[in-house]
Design a protein around this motif. Structure first.
Motif, mmCIF file in Angstrom:
data_model
loop_
_atom_site.group_PDB
_atom_site.id
_atom_site.type_symbol
_atom_site.label_atom_id
_atom_site.label_comp_id
_atom_site.label_asym_id
_atom_site.label_seq_id
_atom_site.Cartn_x
_atom_site.Cartn_y
_atom_site.Cartn_z
ATOM 1 N N ARG A 99 44.272 69.538 119.354
ATOM 2 C CA ARG A 99 45.387 69.091 118.539
ATOM 3 C C ARG A 99 44.789 68.108 117.548
ATOM 4 N N LEU A 100 45.165 68.224 116.302
ATOM 5 C CA LEU A 100 44.461 67.522 115.241
ATOM 6 C C LEU A 100 44.505 66.008 115.408
ATOM 7 N N TRP A 101 45.652 65.499 115.876
ATOM 8 C CA TRP A 101 45.743 64.053 116.069
ATOM 9 C C TRP A 101 44.796 63.584 117.162
ATOM 10 N N GLN A 148 41.274 71.553 103.067
ATOM 11 C CA GLN A 148 41.418 72.933 102.584
ATOM 12 C C GLN A 148 42.697 73.574 103.111
ATOM 13 N N VAL A 149 42.983 73.326 104.395
ATOM 14 C CA VAL A 149 44.196 73.903 104.977
ATOM 15 C C VAL A 149 45.437 73.247 104.364
ATOM 16 N N ALA A 150 45.396 71.936 104.155
ATOM 17 C CA ALA A 150 46.524 71.246 103.527
ATOM 18 C C ALA A 150 46.785 71.798 102.129
ATOM 19 N N ALA A 151 45.707 72.094 101.395
ATOM 20 C CA ALA A 151 45.870 72.659 100.054
ATOM 21 C C ALA A 151 46.513 74.044 100.124
ATOM 22 N N ALA A 152 46.140 74.831 101.131
ATOM 23 C CA ALA A 152 46.745 76.157 101.292
ATOM 24 C C ALA A 152 48.230 76.040 101.584
ATOM 25 N N ILE A 153 48.603 75.096 102.421
ATOM 26 C CA ILE A 153 50.022 74.865 102.709
ATOM 27 C C ILE A 153 50.743 74.457 101.427
ATOM 28 N N ALA A 166 44.257 78.438 112.049
ATOM 29 C CA ALA A 166 45.669 78.534 112.426
ATOM 30 C C ALA A 166 46.121 77.313 113.209
ATOM 31 N N ARG A 167 45.259 76.792 114.075
ATOM 32 C CA ARG A 167 45.588 75.583 114.840
ATOM 33 C C ARG A 167 45.768 74.387 113.905
ATOM 34 N N ILE A 168 44.854 74.231 112.968
ATOM 35 C CA ILE A 168 44.953 73.131 112.007
ATOM 36 C C ILE A 168 46.211 73.288 111.164
ATOM 37 N N TYR A 169 46.506 74.502 110.746
ATOM 38 C CA TYR A 169 47.689 74.771 109.939
ATOM 39 C C TYR A 169 48.955 74.331 110.680
ATOM 40 N N ASP A 170 49.090 74.766 111.917
ATOM 41 C CA ASP A 170 50.291 74.429 112.693
ATOM 42 C C ASP A 170 50.423 72.916 112.884
ATOM 43 N N ASP A 171 49.299 72.253 113.133
ATOM 44 C CA ASP A 171 49.355 70.813 113.346
ATOM 45 C C ASP A 171 49.714 70.067 112.065
ATOM 46 N N LEU A 172 49.264 70.569 110.919
ATOM 47 C CA LEU A 172 49.608 69.929 109.651
ATOM 48 C C LEU A 172 51.067 70.156 109.288
ATOM 49 N N VAL A 173 51.602 71.300 109.658
ATOM 50 C CA VAL A 173 53.037 71.532 109.445
ATOM 51 C C VAL A 173 53.844 70.542 110.278
ATOM 52 N N ARG A 196 52.637 67.623 111.503
ATOM 53 C CA ARG A 196 52.283 66.251 111.127
ATOM 54 C C ARG A 196 51.571 66.252 109.767
ATOM 55 N N PRO A 197 52.305 66.337 108.658
ATOM 56 C CA PRO A 197 51.654 66.369 107.340
ATOM 57 C C PRO A 197 50.809 65.142 107.053
ATOM 58 N N ASP A 198 51.107 64.023 107.698
ATOM 59 C CA ASP A 198 50.340 62.791 107.458
ATOM 60 C C ASP A 198 48.874 62.920 107.846
#
Length: 287
Positions: A179-181, A224-229, A272-279, A281-283
């Motif tokens: 989990r990214l956090w 990179q993933v945040a930019a894709a989102i 995909a894991r990073i993507y879901d975690d950023l959705v 927790r965008p911070d």
């Protein structure tokens, strides 16, 4: 083998395919941190380890095969966080997966599968556990990061910290069980230890400077993933397009790495894991 002594009581092997493998030799026996991925390496490692004395403990920093397959060939009690035991009991790689993997990375080991079994930890803990070897002791602390059941091992007498894949000098490992956090928090936890030597999960033995490099590698792929989102891409699109350098599972001059399709799976699942975690927790994009 390229066994190196990194402190008064610690020797480390960084040349094995899979995780780094460490020997802590105390006045009252030996503790190991992680075990070889390739069975033929594990059998040879057992001979080296026995030369240091009686193995009392084998510490697994997480449940992944490259840290735990070699348990089967080691002496002593296997020790881990309780989550590692649960994962090995319920989700260990099956015979067919290992047969296919060994056929590529360790063909001589394929016949050994007939007698192989997953060796799960006999001693587990929830938050913290100390292992004593006479003149030194190993402090084990639960620290989710690379996985939900990762741990940090610290030898205060020598100022050596063993991070498992919470920190890797070689490059980024898979994020699929992270989990990214937790991933970022774990790096800060390692930084809080009073150490002079850091034994990473993969790569060369390092010092504090590796923490900043590793953190920046993570920030790069997260960005990179945040930019894709931000562009409105969905998880599948991001997972198909974004890649980070894999210096852990690929072929090197010294050994054959994982099959390409497994490496591709790790990459897609990680993004995909990073993507879901950023959705959720965008911070974290600016962590």
């Amino acid at each position: 083998m390229t066994l190196q002594q990194v402190s008064a009581h610690v020797h480390v092997e960084t040349a094995h395919l899979g995780s780094n493998n460490s020997i802590i030799a105390g006045a009252d026996g030996v503790a190991l941190v992680d075990t070889p991925h390739k069975p033929t390496d594990a059998i040879a490692w057992r001979t080296v380890v026995d030369g240091f004395g009686r193995t009392r403990f084998v510490v697994n920093t997480d449940h992944h095969p490259d840290h735990t397959i070699g348990n089967f060939w080691m002496a002593g009690e296997v020790v881990s966080h309780r989550g590692t035991r649960d994962r090995l009991l319920n989700e260990a790689p099956d015979h067919d997966y290992l047969a296919r993997l060994f056929d590529r990375i360790d063909p001589e080991a394929v016949p050994l599968l007939a007698g192989y079994r997953v060796r799960v930890p006999e001693v587990v803990f929830s938050d913290r556990l100390d292992l004593h070897l006479g003149d030194v002791h190993l402090e084990l602390s639960f620290q989710p990061g690379h996985t939900a059941n990762s741990l940090i091992a610290f030898l205060p007498e020598d100022g050596v910290v063993f991070t498992g894949d919470i920190v890797c000098e070689a490059g980024l490992p898979s994020f699929q069980d992270s989990r990214l956090w937790d991933w970022f928090d774990a790096i800060e936890k390692v930084a809080s230890y009073d150490f002079s030597v850091l034994v990473p999960g993969h790569g060369e033995v390092a010092d504090r400077a590796v923490l900043d490099r590793y953190r920046e590698w993570g920030r790069e792929v997260v960005g990179q993933v945040a930019a894709a989102i931000g562009r409105g891409e969905d998880s599948d699109q991001a997972a198909a397009e974004i890649r980070f350098a894999d210096n852990i599972h690929v072929d090197t001059e010294d050994y054959v790495g994982y099959p390409d399709d497994l490496i591709e799976m790790f990459q897609r699942r990680s993004v995909a894991r990073i993507y879901d975690d950023l959705v959720e927790r965008p911070d974290l994009a600016t962590r």
